[in-house]
Design an enzyme around this catalytic site. Sequence first.
Site, mmCIF file in Angstrom:
data_model
loop_
_atom_site.group_PDB
_atom_site.id
_atom_site.type_symbol
_atom_site.label_atom_id
_atom_site.label_comp_id
_atom_site.label_asym_id
_atom_site.label_seq_id
_atom_site.Cartn_x
_atom_site.Cartn_y
_atom_site.Cartn_z
ATOM 1 N N GLN A 183 4.029 -9.079 -20.344
ATOM 2 C CA GLN A 183 5.190 -9.788 -20.854
ATOM 3 C C GLN A 183 5.657 -10.857 -19.868
ATOM 4 O O GLN A 183 5.591 -10.673 -18.651
ATOM 5 C CB GLN A 183 6.323 -8.805 -21.148
ATOM 6 C CG GLN A 183 6.023 -7.867 -22.297
ATOM 7 C CD GLN A 183 7.156 -6.901 -22.555
ATOM 8 O OE1 GLN A 183 7.940 -6.598 -21.665
ATOM 9 N NE2 GLN A 183 7.258 -6.410 -23.779
ATOM 10 N N ALA B 64 10.745 -7.392 -17.055
ATOM 11 C CA ALA B 64 9.876 -7.261 -18.219
ATOM 12 C C ALA B 64 9.294 -5.851 -18.196
ATOM 13 O O ALA B 64 9.095 -5.265 -17.127
ATOM 14 C CB ALA B 64 8.758 -8.300 -18.189
ATOM 15 N N SER B 65 9.019 -5.296 -19.388
ATOM 16 C CA SER B 65 8.580 -3.910 -19.472
ATOM 17 C C SER B 65 7.123 -3.717 -19.071
ATOM 18 O O SER B 65 6.731 -2.639 -18.640
ATOM 19 C CB SER B 65 8.784 -3.378 -20.901
ATOM 20 O OG SER B 65 10.146 -3.417 -21.251
ATOM 21 N N THR B 66 6.281 -4.753 -19.227
ATOM 22 C CA THR B 66 4.861 -4.645 -18.896
ATOM 23 C C THR B 66 4.405 -5.902 -18.167
ATOM 24 O O THR B 66 5.068 -6.945 -18.228
ATOM 25 C CB THR B 66 3.989 -4.476 -20.151
ATOM 26 O OG1 THR B 66 3.979 -5.711 -20.892
ATOM 27 C CG2 THR B 66 4.531 -3.359 -21.055
#
Length: 222
Positions: free
Chosen positions: A32, A27-29
């Site tokens: 998320q 996940a990017s962050t």
Amino acid sequence: MAWIELPRPATAGAEPAGHVRIGYARASTVRQSLDTQLDGLQAAGVTRVLAEKISTRATTRPELDKAVALARELRSAEVAVTLVVHEHKRPGRGLDLAALAEQLRAAGIALEFLTGELQGSHDPSGVMFTVLAALSGMEREYIRDRTLEGHESARSRGKAIGGAAVTDESMLSMALHLRDQHLSLRDIAARLVITKGKKKSRHPSVATVLRMLRDHDDAAAG
């Protein structure tokens, strides 16, 4: 990061002898969720996954490196290995994805994407895969460049850009709160109200909400 052990699907048969399927999720962050990716990997019969939450812009991805290292170790023991990922954007795009494909090709490791443009099982040594991987990154950069050009042109003529005129800090704060409750983008948009401009009292579009949250995540990651 330790293995994430997924329960075996009730419909999944026994894993073929001498064949290991290693899952990777990203996940990017930190906000998320990995649930969708983990669910997809479980449904595909993957029971061991390396996962991480790290920005798309990061130059290194430690858990992906560990997954590849483990796959190489297993291959050196004459075990067939497939690296399984939810979609091609998780391990990387364009040149990053092509570089990963080269690593897998050199080690004789297969690659499988469960969804997206490159869905299916691939032989990383294939020329077609390398071309598709590169094109996926080129298309993203092309769209980004054209979008930035359009924004700059609009600014020069004093025009509002996209959904920027209908969003504000209050809307962003509420959208983040709703996302933390795991609401879909459509449900989030339905609960937000534009407070200014020609679209006052209307709901923002799903695309506007997506862009607002993505810009926030990119700024936070930066």
